[in-house]
Write a protein that holds these residues in place. Structure first.
Motif, mmCIF file in Angstrom:
data_model
loop_
_atom_site.group_PDB
_atom_site.id
_atom_site.type_symbol
_atom_site.label_atom_id
_atom_site.label_comp_id
_atom_site.label_asym_id
_atom_site.label_seq_id
_atom_site.Cartn_x
_atom_site.Cartn_y
_atom_site.Cartn_z
ATOM 1 N N THR A 95 73.891 28.578 -2.113
ATOM 2 C CA THR A 95 75.144 29.124 -2.597
ATOM 3 C C THR A 95 76.394 28.951 -1.613
ATOM 4 O OG1 THR A 95 74.616 31.326 -2.378
ATOM 5 C CG2 THR A 95 73.944 30.522 -4.424
ATOM 6 N N ASP A 102 79.062 30.708 -1.608
ATOM 7 C CA ASP A 102 79.477 31.979 -1.407
ATOM 8 C C ASP A 102 78.937 32.568 0.193
ATOM 9 O OD1 ASP A 102 81.014 33.257 -4.030
ATOM 10 O OD2 ASP A 102 79.197 31.629 -4.362
ATOM 11 N N TYR A 149 76.768 39.154 -5.149
ATOM 12 C CA TYR A 149 78.422 38.787 -5.480
ATOM 13 C C TYR A 149 78.926 40.004 -5.807
ATOM 14 C CZ TYR A 149 82.286 36.420 -7.106
ATOM 15 O OH TYR A 149 83.678 35.712 -7.261
ATOM 16 N N TRP A 180 80.240 29.619 -8.132
ATOM 17 C CA TRP A 180 79.595 30.409 -9.252
ATOM 18 C C TRP A 180 80.688 31.033 -10.552
ATOM 19 C CZ3 TRP A 180 79.120 36.117 -10.609
ATOM 20 C CH2 TRP A 180 78.121 36.304 -11.426
#
Length: 588
Positions: free
Chosen positions: A455, A457, A357, A321
């Motif tokens: 994602t 992450d 995040y 991201w």
């Protein structure tokens, strides 16, 4: 079985019978094997209205020395045969959480399994031949640099023997972006016209293709602000383009755009200079099972003694991201952040991920961050929840009057409905108010599921103990005493997985059971059965969902239980939890 259900089953059976009969009587035609001539023609894109890059995807005839790629996050090499980037691995990412796991390989040379590589070149004009421009098998020579690294470019060159000298200069940054400058210098007496191109070629579908609707894997393209995603099956179904000679889609991009091939967490994309026009080509070559994306840049004219250059960028790396957002803002790459598949609820998934995040940056642990995000979401929805639970408390107060209405109305349902609406209006109670928070949670839940699933992450994100990948299912089960024994739980391919579910799904079922028992059991037998079995059905059904998502649901159920119990108690309607469960209180 009532008439309506019987008719539904009959219609379904008849439809199935018609479908099977049609396929038996009119089977699809057998595919025709392509001839050698067909295969050669279909493997070549066009040039100036006919053919292009005669050897753009031809088999590699030999192997030349390679130039090493070594950056903080990438390692690999450039093949001097064709000057292609066909060997690239990601230093920061591993195939699995197992100790000693290999790093992720993104690009692979032709001739190996699942070849995937980037190639640049030139299309000759009408007055030139393919032998006069470099192709996929052109032997290049290094004229500058030894290792491609940030701040250390590499330049390769090739001369065609007819007065044209071609160069290709590679540069790379600290992350995943390559800048490739193609140059041509004319020392001859004739004017040369040619057009530069840049392409990505993938041989066959990747073996780890999940092919799951919630995550896009395949072709991705942005053309003047319009995002287009096509999976491999859609690309195979493209109409045969006359100029391309194969299944293809051609899009003229006026100002900004990029295109490439994306996996779930990784991708390779071609990015022409923002602000310049180009032609975006997405195609499939069935004779060789090859998928290609290509950017055709405008034709350049190089007179005697002149030089021309064309530049493109190549992103090859993880769909992070922060990295994508930085490239989008600093390099002006339109909608580059949308390389992450945010889905239909992008207006929810984007802010949810940004918040998650941010929280993870503060706490340093993704598991606790998911719980903190759940608390935050419940706090934002508290006003609606408050109104809902107050309404439920008032509905409980109306139970005696509702029972009296049913006795007076008897079998007259219309009269009962009218009296109930009148009672709701007098007492200022909205019976649908309790549904609103539930309806709002559905898109929020799906959006968080999307965030956890797609994602990077969340990939291999740890919580504690054996929970070292919140994007994967719960690794515990009774089979390994919930992680205490040194062997893995049964995988989803094993029938034992239907029984030996993890500890998180068990807690999910328990939390849902107690949350649903805050309200009295409905009087209808079918509704009672649904209320009784739903928690346990969900417990087994979600056993193989991402553990991060199950963790969110457990936290959500727990917070919802606390909110509802507290708010209803404050309004004088304390839920009879033990009574709703079926535990009778002892008489004093």
């Amino acid at each position: 079985m009532d008439d309506q259900n019987r008719n539904l089953l009959l219609a379904f059976a008849l439809s199935l019978l018609v479908l099977v009969g049609w396929m038996y009587m009119f089977p699809p035609p057998e595919p025709v094997a392509p001839t050698a001539e067909d295969a050669a023609e279909m493997s070549l894109p066009p040039a100036e209205g006919a053919r292009a890059m005669a050897d753009a995807d031809a088999p590699v005839a030999e192997e030349l020395p390679r130039v090493t790629i070594d950056t903080p996050r990438l390692k690999g090499s450039i093949n001097m045969l064709g000057g292609r980037i066909d060997d690239l691995s990601l230093k920061d990412y591993f195939e699995s959480t197992d100790p000693g796991s290999d790093i992720v390989h993104l690009l692979t040379p032709e001739g190996r399994n699942e070849a995937f590589y980037a190639l640049q070149g030139w299309r000759p004009g009408r007055d030139m031949s393919w032998e006069e421009v470099p192709g996929a098998n052109t032997p290049w020579q290094v004229v500058e640099g030894t290792t491609l690294a940030p701040g250390s470019p590499v330049t390769i060159a090739w001369e065609n023997g007819a007065g044209l000298r071609f160069t290709r200069r590679f540069m790379v940054d600290d992350n995943y972006m390559f800048t490739i400058t193609q140059g041509v210098e004319n020392s001859g007496t004739n004017t040369a016209r040619m057009a530069p191109y840049s392409l990505l070629s993938r041989h066959g579908e990747p073996s780890d293709l999940e092919n799951f609707f919630i995550s896009h894997e395949g072709f991705i393209e942005v053309a003047d602000g319009t995002l287009t995603e096509e999976d491999y099956g859609n690309v195979r179904d493209f109409r045969v383009d006359e100029r391309e000679g194969t299944h293809a889609r051609v899009v003229e991009v006026q100002e900004n755009g990029w295109l490439g091939i994306a996996d779930k967490y990784w991708m390779a994309t071609i990015i022409p200079v923002p602000g310049e026009s180009f032609t975006a080509v997405s195609r499939y070559i069935p004779a060789r099972d090859v998928y290609q994306t290509r950017a055709d840049l405008p034709t350049v004219t190089v007179g005697p003694g002149e030089r021309a250059e064309a530049q493109t960028m190549l992103f090859a790396g993880a769909k992070e991201w922060t990295t994508l957002r930085t490239y989008e803002s600093e390099l002006g790459i339109d909608r580059f952040i949308d390389a992450i598949d945010w889905g239909w609820f992008f207006f929810l998934t984007k802010p949810i991920f940004a918040t998650l995040y941010f929280i993870e940056g503060l706490l340093g642990n993704m598991g606790w961050s998911i719980i903190a995000l759940t608390l935050l979401i419940k706090a934002v929805l508290l006003p609606l929840a408050w109104k809902s639970y107050v309404s439920m408390a008032r509905m409980k107060e109306l139970q005696p009057e509702m029972l009296a209405l049913k006795e007076r109305a008897g079998d007259d349902r219309q009269k009962l409905q009218q009296e109930m609406m009148k009672l709701y209006k007098e007492k200022k109670v909205n019976p649908a108010a309790g549904c609103l928070p539930i309806l709002l949670q559905i898109p929020i839940f799906f959006s968080l599921y999307k965030v956890i699933f797609v994602t990077i992450d969340l990939r291999h994100a740890e919580w504690f103990g054996v929970f070292n990948d919140l994007s994967a299912p719960d690794p515990t089960s009774l089979y390994n005493l919930f992680g205490l024994l040194p062997w893995a739980a049964p995988g989803p391919e094993s029938i034992l997985s239907l029984v030996f579910i993890g500890i998180l799904p068990i807690f999910l079922g328990i939390s849902m059971f107690f949350q649903m028992r805050l309200n009295p059991a409905p009087t209808e037998p079918i509704q009672q059965a649904v209320m009784t079995w739903m928690p346990w059905i969900f417990m087994f059904m979600l056993g193989w969902f991402a553990s991060g998502l199950v963790l969110y649901w457990i936290a959500n159920n727990t917070i919802t239980f606390i909110q509802q119990y507290s708010i209803m108690t404050m309004h004088g309607s304390r839920p009879d939890l033990l009574g709703n469960i079926g535990v009778k209180k002892k008489k004093s």
